[in-house]
Design a protein around this motif. Sequence first.
Motif, mmCIF file in Angstrom:
data_model
loop_
_atom_site.group_PDB
_atom_site.id
_atom_site.type_symbol
_atom_site.label_atom_id
_atom_site.label_comp_id
_atom_site.label_asym_id
_atom_site.label_seq_id
_atom_site.Cartn_x
_atom_site.Cartn_y
_atom_site.Cartn_z
ATOM 1 N N ALA A 1 32.699 38.876 39.888
ATOM 2 C CA ALA A 1 33.273 40.219 39.983
ATOM 3 C C ALA A 1 34.087 40.378 41.267
ATOM 4 C CB ALA A 1 32.158 41.255 39.928
ATOM 5 N N SER A 2 33.551 39.815 42.371
ATOM 6 C CA SER A 2 34.265 39.927 43.649
ATOM 7 C C SER A 2 35.590 39.166 43.610
ATOM 8 C CB SER A 2 33.376 39.394 44.769
ATOM 9 O OG SER A 2 34.059 39.416 45.998
ATOM 10 N N ALA A 3 35.569 37.963 42.999
ATOM 11 C CA ALA A 3 36.802 37.169 42.929
ATOM 12 C C ALA A 3 37.849 37.854 42.073
ATOM 13 C CB ALA A 3 36.478 35.774 42.393
ATOM 14 N N VAL A 4 37.444 38.378 40.933
ATOM 15 C CA VAL A 4 38.417 39.046 40.052
ATOM 16 C C VAL A 4 38.918 40.324 40.707
ATOM 17 C CG1 VAL A 4 38.703 40.129 37.797
ATOM 18 C CG2 VAL A 4 37.375 38.021 37.994
ATOM 19 N N ASP A 5 38.070 41.040 41.448
ATOM 20 C CA ASP A 5 38.521 42.247 42.159
ATOM 21 C C ASP A 5 39.590 41.901 43.192
ATOM 22 O OD1 ASP A 5 37.025 44.086 40.793
ATOM 23 O OD2 ASP A 5 35.302 43.965 42.158
ATOM 24 N N ARG A 6 39.360 40.800 43.892
ATOM 25 C CA ARG A 6 40.352 40.404 44.912
ATOM 26 C C ARG A 6 41.700 40.089 44.262
ATOM 27 N NH1 ARG A 6 35.994 37.393 46.909
ATOM 28 N NH2 ARG A 6 36.967 35.469 46.110
ATOM 29 N N LEU A 7 41.634 39.381 43.143
ATOM 30 C CA LEU A 7 42.903 39.055 42.466
ATOM 31 C C LEU A 7 43.598 40.319 41.957
ATOM 32 C CD1 LEU A 7 41.882 35.879 40.420
ATOM 33 C CD2 LEU A 7 43.329 35.985 42.449
ATOM 34 N N ALA A 8 42.806 41.254 41.392
ATOM 35 C CA ALA A 8 43.420 42.471 40.837
ATOM 36 C C ALA A 8 44.041 43.335 41.921
ATOM 37 C CB ALA A 8 42.377 43.265 40.063
ATOM 38 N N ASN A 9 43.600 43.193 43.169
ATOM 39 C CA ASN A 9 44.135 43.999 44.261
ATOM 40 C C ASN A 9 45.141 43.234 45.116
ATOM 41 O OD1 ASN A 9 42.575 46.256 43.620
ATOM 42 N ND2 ASN A 9 40.780 45.362 44.674
ATOM 43 N N ALA A 10 45.381 41.949 44.806
ATOM 44 C CA ALA A 10 46.320 41.146 45.599
ATOM 45 C C ALA A 10 47.749 41.619 45.368
ATOM 46 C CB ALA A 10 46.154 39.668 45.248
ATOM 47 N N GLU A 11 48.567 41.586 46.445
ATOM 48 C CA GLU A 11 49.954 42.045 46.362
ATOM 49 C C GLU A 11 50.770 41.173 45.420
ATOM 50 O OE1 GLU A 11 52.837 44.713 46.989
ATOM 51 O OE2 GLU A 11 50.808 44.788 47.786
ATOM 52 N N ARG A 12 50.507 39.891 45.456
ATOM 53 C CA ARG A 12 51.247 38.966 44.585
ATOM 54 C C ARG A 12 50.991 39.286 43.116
ATOM 55 N NH1 ARG A 12 50.106 32.428 44.604
ATOM 56 N NH2 ARG A 12 51.387 31.911 42.763
ATOM 57 N N VAL A 13 49.720 39.552 42.779
ATOM 58 C CA VAL A 13 49.401 39.856 41.387
ATOM 59 C C VAL A 13 49.988 41.203 40.995
ATOM 60 C CG1 VAL A 13 47.493 40.258 39.800
ATOM 61 C CG2 VAL A 13 47.319 38.452 41.491
ATOM 62 N N ARG A 14 50.017 42.159 41.924
ATOM 63 C CA ARG A 14 50.594 43.470 41.620
ATOM 64 C C ARG A 14 52.072 43.336 41.296
ATOM 65 N NH1 ARG A 14 49.741 47.460 46.295
ATOM 66 N NH2 ARG A 14 50.886 48.766 44.812
ATOM 67 N N SER A 15 52.785 42.501 42.052
ATOM 68 C CA SER A 15 54.231 42.312 41.809
ATOM 69 C C SER A 15 54.445 41.685 40.446
ATOM 70 C CB SER A 15 54.829 41.428 42.905
ATOM 71 O OG SER A 15 54.650 42.019 44.171
ATOM 72 N N MET A 16 53.598 40.685 40.135
ATOM 73 C CA MET A 16 53.731 40.017 38.837
ATOM 74 C C MET A 16 53.442 41.005 37.705
ATOM 75 S SD MET A 16 51.380 36.977 37.278
ATOM 76 C CE MET A 16 50.031 38.134 37.314
ATOM 77 N N ALA A 17 52.449 41.845 37.874
ATOM 78 C CA ALA A 17 52.095 42.797 36.833
ATOM 79 C C ALA A 17 53.197 43.821 36.614
ATOM 80 C CB ALA A 17 50.795 43.511 37.208
ATOM 81 N N LEU A 18 53.874 44.262 37.703
ATOM 82 C CA LEU A 18 54.968 45.218 37.552
ATOM 83 C C LEU A 18 56.123 44.590 36.788
ATOM 84 C CD1 LEU A 18 54.942 46.901 41.087
ATOM 85 C CD2 LEU A 18 54.253 47.919 38.906
ATOM 86 N N GLU A 19 56.396 43.310 37.074
ATOM 87 C CA GLU A 19 57.470 42.626 36.343
ATOM 88 C C GLU A 19 57.133 42.516 34.860
ATOM 89 O OE1 GLU A 19 58.075 38.900 38.195
ATOM 90 O OE2 GLU A 19 58.836 39.748 40.081
ATOM 91 N N LEU A 20 55.864 42.272 34.553
ATOM 92 C CA LEU A 20 55.467 42.152 33.147
ATOM 93 C C LEU A 20 55.595 43.481 32.417
ATOM 94 C CD1 LEU A 20 52.292 39.869 33.396
ATOM 95 C CD2 LEU A 20 54.523 39.267 32.438
ATOM 96 N N THR A 21 55.345 44.587 33.110
ATOM 97 C CA THR A 21 55.474 45.893 32.452
ATOM 98 C C THR A 21 56.928 46.293 32.265
ATOM 99 O OG1 THR A 21 55.332 46.981 34.607
ATOM 100 C CG2 THR A 21 53.274 46.688 33.376
ATOM 101 N N GLN A 22 57.837 45.756 33.105
ATOM 102 C CA GLN A 22 59.250 46.115 33.022
ATOM 103 C C GLN A 22 60.044 45.143 32.164
ATOM 104 O OE1 GLN A 22 60.546 46.317 37.081
ATOM 105 N NE2 GLN A 22 59.181 48.080 37.572
ATOM 106 N N SER A 23 59.550 43.930 31.980
ATOM 107 C CA SER A 23 60.290 42.914 31.231
ATOM 108 C C SER A 23 59.360 42.317 30.178
ATOM 109 C CB SER A 23 60.809 41.817 32.165
ATOM 110 O OG SER A 23 61.398 40.761 31.414
ATOM 111 N N SER A 24 59.924 42.022 29.003
ATOM 112 C CA SER A 24 59.129 41.416 27.934
ATOM 113 C C SER A 24 59.079 39.904 28.040
ATOM 114 C CB SER A 24 59.722 41.808 26.569
ATOM 115 O OG SER A 24 61.091 41.360 26.484
ATOM 116 N N ASP A 25 59.788 39.330 28.981
ATOM 117 C CA ASP A 25 59.803 37.887 29.153
ATOM 118 C C ASP A 25 58.690 37.490 30.123
ATOM 119 O OD1 ASP A 25 60.351 35.250 29.151
ATOM 120 O OD2 ASP A 25 62.173 35.399 30.396
#
Length: 614
Positions: free
Chosen positions: A61-85
């Motif tokens: 749970a701690s490892a997945v929480d860290r990933l979900a709050n990481a800046e790199r993952v946030r940037s990737m997630a925003l790109e996925l919501t804006q682009s279908s590729d």
Amino acid sequence: MSLRQRLLLLFSLTIAAAVAAVAWTVLVRIREVFNQQDQEKTSLLVGQFQREFQHRSADVASAVDRLANAERVRSMALELTQSSDAAPELTEAQVLAVEAQVDFLEIIGPDGNIVSSAQWPARFGYPEPSVNGAGTQVFLKREELPDGASALGVFAVRPVRGAPQVRILGGMRLDQQFLADLPTPAGVEAYLYSSDGAADGPSASTQSSFDPKRLLGVNGAVANAARYQPLMDAARRTGQQSSSIVYLSDRRDESVSATVLPLKSDAGQVMAVLVVAASRRQMVEAQQHIRAIAYGVAATGILLAIGCSVWIAGRVSRPIEELARAAEEVAQGNWDTRVDARGRDEVGTLARSFNHMTGELTAQREKLIQSERVAAWRELARRLAHELKNPLFPLQLTVENLVHARGLPEEEFDEVFRESTRTLSMEIANLKTIIGRFSDFSKMPKPHLERMDAAEAITRVALLYFPWKGTAAEECDVNSTGEQKIDCCMVLDTDPLPIDADPEMLHRALSNLVLNAMDAMPDGGKLTLSARSLDDRVEIRVADTGEGLTPEECERLFTPYYTTKQHGTGLGLAIVQSVVADHAGTISVESQLGGGAVFVLLFPKAVSTNETQA
């Protein structure tokens, strides 16, 4: 069984029973102690497993929480919501898995499909149903692998901060390494069984088949895994913890006390089971050692019992046997018998008392014999005097009447003379009868046996006293003596009733019983004569409906000179009993006051020549 044998058996059984009781108590106590230790070890290992499981769940749970709050993952997630590729993020999960130190990691796009998978990159675009409805809790999940196998893991799902449509699914393996990290107590093994993907548990409609290869320990596959199947199937089917003894082979020392703990998903399905096996080798070896000691003690005790019985036999049983033999000789008439009276113990005292007793018996024997003879002659004289006294008195009166009548006229004297001679004849006949009965009782003739039918003997007696009108099963009415009204009935078996008897003596005995029955019914009644077969005997019954007899009268009825009549010698039934005894039979009476009396005669049934040859 002799006293010596009884002592040996008693000592042996006592020692064997005592050793068996002690051994059984110790064995039961050993089993209880070891079972308690096994339960404690099992509870300790299960508690350690649960703590390790919670620790690993917290790490996931701690490892997945860290990933979900990481800046790199946030940037990737925003790109996925804006682009279908999603192609640029195809290998992103592998990099993130290494950074988070997890075994499984998947990035789930807004549409619920896999964007990137660290353990199986080719699953790009496949849906991931396990994230639907998943909360913040850690859960068990079976993950498919590229080689066609599957692995059980602890998983957690977290939405990416700032882009909740994108979720991170991460987990760690629950495998042999997990078991290796558990501090297991000595003699206890932990195994993990992972199902093949089919649903198990109470909520499942079917249960996956058992595969022994899926039961793994710290060192890999478990030997004799199939032996655990019944216990594991019960836990997988019910979803409840199960415990039992599992025999890994035909030897008891290779058995284990097994406890199966089901591991469930959030839906209540059994994903895997934890098997805790505590070896029973030490307990079995301890029990075998106790049994060996018990056998040795029992054997030694029995040998001691044999020695003690032999010693006691020499001190007690042998003198007692000599006393028993001496007592038999005394019973046979050798009253001069003596035994060795050595020793000052109880047995010696008993022997001296025996010798004193035989000496006293010898001294008193002649006195006793003489006293019995005198008593017998006195009793006989008293009975004779009593019986002869009654007819002598009328004889005396008759003679006196004749003397007084001598001076009467001739006609009157003749009348007195005739009356007196009748009286004299009657009383003399009565004297002859009394003397004849005493003579018969004093010297009963030896019976001359011949083959006859008991039914014929009864019929002969009945025809003597009653004018018969019908068959043996019918009744006939007669007026036997004056106004005395007696109904006679014969009930005889239709089968032959052969006996070996003297016809005249048997006829005499039955006639005596019939006359007694008629005398017991002065106002009339019913007389029943019956005969039937009882296995190897023939039963004859003479029953009346008279006043009956008291229990005391029944006991004394066959005693010589005892009678319940006003006039009688008391020898009739004694003669009947003597006749029956001479024919190897028995006679008894059944009666109660007001209920009549039944005389029961039992004779041995005669064996035919054909039966004897057979």
